[in-house]
Scaffold this active site. Structure first.
Site, short mmCIF file in Angstrom:
data_model
loop_
_atom_site.label_atom_id
_atom_site.label_comp_id
_atom_site.label_asym_id
_atom_site.label_seq_id
_atom_site.Cartn_x
_atom_site.Cartn_y
_atom_site.Cartn_z
N ASN A 1 0.50 -1.56 0.14
CA ASN A 1 -0.11 0.18 0.08
C ASN A 1 1.25 1.89 -0.29
O ASN A 1 1.94 1.48 0.63
CB ASN A 1 -1.15 -0.01 1.01
CG ASN A 1 -0.88 0.02 2.49
OD1 ASN A 1 0.53 0.72 2.97
ND2 ASN A 1 -0.35 -1.30 2.98
N CYS B 1 8.37 12.71 -4.86
CA CYS B 1 9.11 13.19 -5.90
C CYS B 1 8.77 13.17 -6.88
O CYS B 1 8.14 13.53 -8.11
CB CYS B 1 10.50 12.64 -5.89
SG CYS B 1 11.91 13.32 -5.63
N CYS C 1 -10.18 -8.51 -4.61
CA CYS C 1 -9.07 -8.94 -4.00
C CYS C 1 -8.45 -8.88 -5.41
O CYS C 1 -8.64 -8.90 -6.81
CB CYS C 1 -8.92 -9.82 -3.57
SG CYS C 1 -8.94 -11.34 -4.21
N CYS D 1 14.36 15.79 1.79
CA CYS D 1 14.17 15.31 0.37
C CYS D 1 14.80 16.10 0.16
O CYS D 1 15.68 16.15 -0.90
CB CYS D 1 12.98 14.78 -0.51
SG CYS D 1 13.24 14.38 -2.32
#
Length: 404
Positions: free
Chosen positions: A184, A229, A250, A308
């Site tokens: 996920n 990013c 599913c 970042c």
């Protein structure tokens, strides 16, 4: 009523006794019939059937890896012990990794059996506990640490951050590599935020919902693009993933695709940890056409993750390695009309006589085995003149032959 309660308590007591006397192998731990081997202090290259490291140490003999035993000094954190993560942990354990840290909060279910690693008798156990029991039996030399919690919650994120920052092979040191094997985007973003904050290199991996493609991505904070990013649409639009799932539907899952993705992941992790070969920044896999795209993703200067941006500035401030380029000497052609550089000589140009080699100075009692006779230019001209004067025509030679 009290009699019924006493009967139920007696049944519960019998069940507890039965559970305690049940063989430990039923819950994923080796029983007496399957004794685990003793720990091995040092890896050996000795080629015997009883040495589990002989084929791994052969990589040194074949000049692939300089010092394979360094793998025992490495600690790797695996987040997600599902279809990809469990196989990844299995491979690293068989390779003799020093320490594995497993993160997952799910349980083994029977619908996991289409994937690799887990067995039906482990259903109901937490994935990290079942994995730790099996991995310890495969290789007792590997130190295995388990964490059964969800890293995306606020309180657990700090625990996760501390673990990867101080859970290395040496206490207080960070892990050498983090491997993301989650399914996920929320968990991926949590791993991305943690690794950006602590400046840790990590691999992101995933398999598509139709089970026919997968990928791995090596993320070096500041050097390559982080997960934020170039986020997928679900992340960029702040869509709740739970709203996309439908009841009774599913994602597809193939053990082949997951095994291939896990293989790519571990192969590149080993190349990074042991410093051999070329580590792929991004490697994809499409099972329908057997297509393997490779690329490098550059960081986004407008990334939403502030850590970042900090890592990008730090990377840009690092001194770049000086590459000394050799200047190529251009050879101009001897003639403007001749691109191949061939030198043309006129027919009436005098031929240069080669300079005779100088006779080396010999020591007393030594002489050369052969001395070339000296030929002067006058002698050569006389020889040519004499040969020209003695030339006889073909008709004269034939007449002389007939008269004999």
């Amino acid at each position: 009523m009290s009699h019924a309660i006493d009967e139920l308590q007696a049944i519960i007591a019998d069940l507890k006794t039965e559970l305690e006397t049940e063989p430990k192998s039923s819950v994923g731990v080796a029983s007496n019939s399957r004794l685990a081997r003793d720990r091995i202090d040092r890896m050996s290259a000795e080629v015997v059937d009883s040495n589990p490291y002989s084929r791994l140490m052969a990589l040194q003999r074949m000049n692939i890896v300089k010092d394979y035993e360094r793998i025992r000094d490495k600690a790797v954190a695996i987040v997600g012990v599902g279809g990809v993560g469990s196989v990844t942990a299995d491979m690293l354990t068989r390779c003799g990794i020093g320490k594995l840290i497993l993160f997952d909060y799910d349980k083994v279910e029977l619908d996991n059996m289409n994937r690799l690693f887990f067995t039906p008798d482990q259903a109901g156990l937490s994935k990290v506990a079942a994995a730790a029991a099996t991995l310890s039996f495969i290789n007792p030399d590997v130190e295995i640490e388990t964490h059964n919690y969800n890293i995306t919650t606020v309180e657990n994120f700090d625990r996760f951050l501390d673990t990867i920052s101080q859970g290395g092979r040496i206490a207080g040191q960070p892990v050498d590599l983090v491997l993301s094997c989650v399914d996920n985007f929320e968990a991926r973003m949590a791993i991305n935020a943690a690794c950006n904050e602590r400046n840790l290199n990590w691999f992101e991996s995933g398999v598509s919902e139709n089970a026919v493609s997968g990928h791995i991505q090596f993320i070096r904070p500041g050097d390559t693009a982080c997960f934020a990013c170039a986020p997928p649409l679900v992340v960029a639009e702040n869509i709740d993933e739970k709203t996309l799932k439908r009841e009774g539907v599913c994602a597809a899952s193939l053990p082949t695709t997951m095994g291939i993705t896990a293989g790519f992941l571990v192969q590149n992790a080993l190349k990074y940890l042991l410093n051999f070969g070329e580590v792929s920044d991004y490697l994809g896999y499409n099972a329908l056409s057997d297509f393997f795209p490779k690329m490098t993703l550059k960081p986004n200067p407008q990334c939403d993750d502030r850590n970042c941006i900090v890592r990008q500035k730090e990377f840009q401030a690092r001194p770049k390695p000086v590459v000394i380029e050799e200047k190529a000497v251009s050879e101009e052609p001897l003639h403007a009309t001749n691109e191949w550089g061939i030198e043309l000589v006129a027919e009436d140009a005098p031929q240069s006589n080669p300079t005779p080699a100088e006779t080396p100075v010999m020591g007393e009692g030594l002489r050369l085995a052969y001395e070339a006779p000296e030929k002067s230019s006058e002698t050569s001209e006389e020889t040519v003149t004499a040969a020209t004067a003695d030339e006889t025509s073909l008709e004269d030679l034939m007449a002389q032959m007939k008269s004999m």
